[in-house]
Design a protein around this motif. Structure first.
Motif, short mmCIF file in Angstrom:
data_model
loop_
_atom_site.label_atom_id
_atom_site.label_comp_id
_atom_site.label_asym_id
_atom_site.label_seq_id
_atom_site.Cartn_x
_atom_site.Cartn_y
_atom_site.Cartn_z
N ILE A 199 2.28 1.65 -3.44
CA ILE A 199 1.25 2.16 -4.37
C ILE A 199 1.09 3.66 -4.21
O ILE A 199 0.95 4.40 -5.20
CB ILE A 199 -0.09 1.43 -4.12
N LYS A 200 1.10 4.13 -2.95
CA LYS A 200 0.99 5.58 -2.71
C LYS A 200 2.16 6.33 -3.35
O LYS A 200 1.97 7.36 -3.99
CB LYS A 200 0.96 5.85 -1.20
N LYS A 201 3.38 5.78 -3.15
CA LYS A 201 4.56 6.42 -3.74
C LYS A 201 4.50 6.39 -5.26
O LYS A 201 4.88 7.36 -5.94
CB LYS A 201 5.83 5.71 -3.26
N TYR A 202 4.01 5.31 -5.80
CA TYR A 202 3.89 5.18 -7.25
C TYR A 202 2.92 6.22 -7.81
O TYR A 202 3.23 6.90 -8.80
CB TYR A 202 3.43 3.77 -7.59
N ARG A 203 1.78 6.34 -7.15
CA ARG A 203 0.79 7.33 -7.61
C ARG A 203 1.32 8.75 -7.44
O ARG A 203 1.07 9.62 -8.30
CB ARG A 203 -0.51 7.15 -6.83
N GLN A 204 2.06 8.97 -6.34
CA GLN A 204 2.65 10.29 -6.13
C GLN A 204 3.70 10.60 -7.18
O GLN A 204 3.83 11.75 -7.65
CB GLN A 204 3.26 10.38 -4.73
N LYS A 209 2.03 11.83 -10.22
CA LYS A 209 1.62 13.23 -10.07
C LYS A 209 2.82 14.17 -10.15
O LYS A 209 2.75 15.22 -10.80
CB LYS A 209 0.91 13.42 -8.73
N ASN A 266 0.83 -1.21 0.00
CA ASN A 266 0.00 0.00 0.00
C ASN A 266 0.86 1.26 0.00
O ASN A 266 0.54 2.25 -0.67
CB ASN A 266 -0.94 -0.01 1.21
N GLU A 267 1.98 1.23 0.76
CA GLU A 267 2.90 2.37 0.76
C GLU A 267 3.54 2.55 -0.61
O GLU A 267 3.69 3.67 -1.10
CB GLU A 267 3.99 2.15 1.82
#
Length: 371
Positions: free
Chosen positions: A174-179, A182, A171-172
């Motif tokens: 995935i957050k970094k990937y999405r960030q 952006k 999950n972490e």
């Protein structure tokens, strides 16, 4: 032999009219070898100024060196602009390209509980061979049951301990990937909307100043002191150094200037001295030394006007030397206001900042000046 008429001698190569004391044609650079010219070359006309005597060659030398100094400085300055412009162009080419984001992380697999297949596998491995020795069969069954039980414990341990941690890490990630997606989009927009326009303005500003330097170089040559053959940075550097480190005349320097031999040697000198010469040109533009040099040329011009008995010759010299003085003034003004940035510092230019390339150059030059 060149054709001569009075104070005029015609070049055999291009047919243009030159003064009869000319050594080289002012238009094509060919040597003028008329007997009249050679006689003039072997004589040094003198002009009387009160109790002092000074020669025409000595007077011309000051003006020639001033013209050569302008050319030498302008060549190095334009070269510095070329290097910085090329760097900014390459930097611009790296912008406006969408970054490739790394592949998304893979979700961890949920542990699989041991099943009938696992139990059957143990049986085949341990129980089946024990058929040949029946007393060992109960022991084999106990081993199978213990191993199956061990597998179930391992499954629950992974399910309750390892899997939650792996899921949290996923999950972490995935957050970094999405960030990162952006951030890449924001960086792309920043480059397109701010970086590239600012670099375009900086390149355009430096191009304008470089073009002004090249225009001043052309104006230097329009005075027709340097023959066309020697109108390049290598020859000018050699001739300027020759005349400022010896008592030789322009004629001596031209005879000693072998372009085929000096170009490779001077390339290293030019690379090593470029930064220093550009800095000195800017620093000395408003220095007392430059003011004194101009005053000296003006005084020489006044002496020529006062003491040259040949009115036509005096008028011609006055026009030429006045052009040199006026052009030298323009070059000093240009050097004083130019944007000088050492090629080693151009990488520090922040093209996302509202600061212009000229402001950046002035800021950096102030640091050089303080040193």
């Amino acid at each position: 032999m060149q054709k001569s008429e009075g104070n005029i001698v015609y070049c055999q190569s291009c047919g243009k009219a030159n003064q009869n004391d000319s050594t080289f044609c002012n238009y094509c650079g060919s040597r003028i070898n008329s007997s009249q010219t050679e006689q003039k070359m072997n004589q040094t006309p003198e002009y009387i100024t009160g109790n002092n005597t000074y020669s025409n060659e000595e007077t011309e030398r000051d003006f020639v060196i001033a013209n050569l100094q302008d050319l030498n400085n302008l060549y190095f300055i334009s070269r510095n602009f070329d290097e910085n412009i090329l760097f900014l162009i390459k930097k611009k080419e790296q912008l406006g390209i969408k970054r490739t984001v790394e592949e998304p992380p893979v979700a961890p697999g949920k542990p699989t509980p041991p099943g009938f297949g696992d139990f059957l596998g143990y049986c085949l491995f341990f129980v089946l061979p024990s058929i040949l020795i029946l007393p060992l069969m109960p022991i084999a069954l106990i081993v199978v049951l213990l191993m199956f039980r061990r597998d179930k414990k391992e499954y629950y341990r992974k399910l309750e301990q390892e899997y939650p941690k792996e899921l949290e890490q996923y999950n972490e990630a995935i957050k970094k990937y999405r960030q990162s997606i952006k951030d890449a989009e924001k960086e792309y927009e920043k480059e397109v909307n701010i970086g590239i326009p600012n670099l375009d303005r900086a390149i355009d500003d430096l191009n304008k100043e470089r073009d002004e330097a090249l225009k001043l170089i052309d104006e230097c040559y329009d005075i027709n002191i340097i023959p066309s053959k020697y109108r390049n940075i290598y020859a000018i550097k050699f001739i300027y150094d020759y005349m400022t480190t010896s008592n030789g005349t322009l004629r001596d320097a031209l005879f000693a200037c072998d372009l085929d031999k000096i170009q490779a040697q001077l390339e290293k000198v030019i690379q090593n001295q470029g930064s220093m010469i550009c800095k000195l040109a800017k620093i000395e533009a408003n220095s007392e030394k430059q003011i004194q040099q101009q005053e000296q040329m003006i005084n020489h011009l006044k002496n020529i006007e006062t003491n040259t008995y040949d009115t036509a010759r005096a008028t011609e010299l006055n026009a030429r030397y006045s052009r040199i003085i006026a052009h030298n003034t323009n070059v000093m003004a240009y050097c004083s206001a130019m944007t000088y940035i050492d090629s080693r510092d151009i990488d520090d230019f922040n093209y996302y900042s509202p600061q212009t390339i000229k402001d950046f150059g002035l800021e950096r030059f102030a640091q050089y000046y303080e040193k």
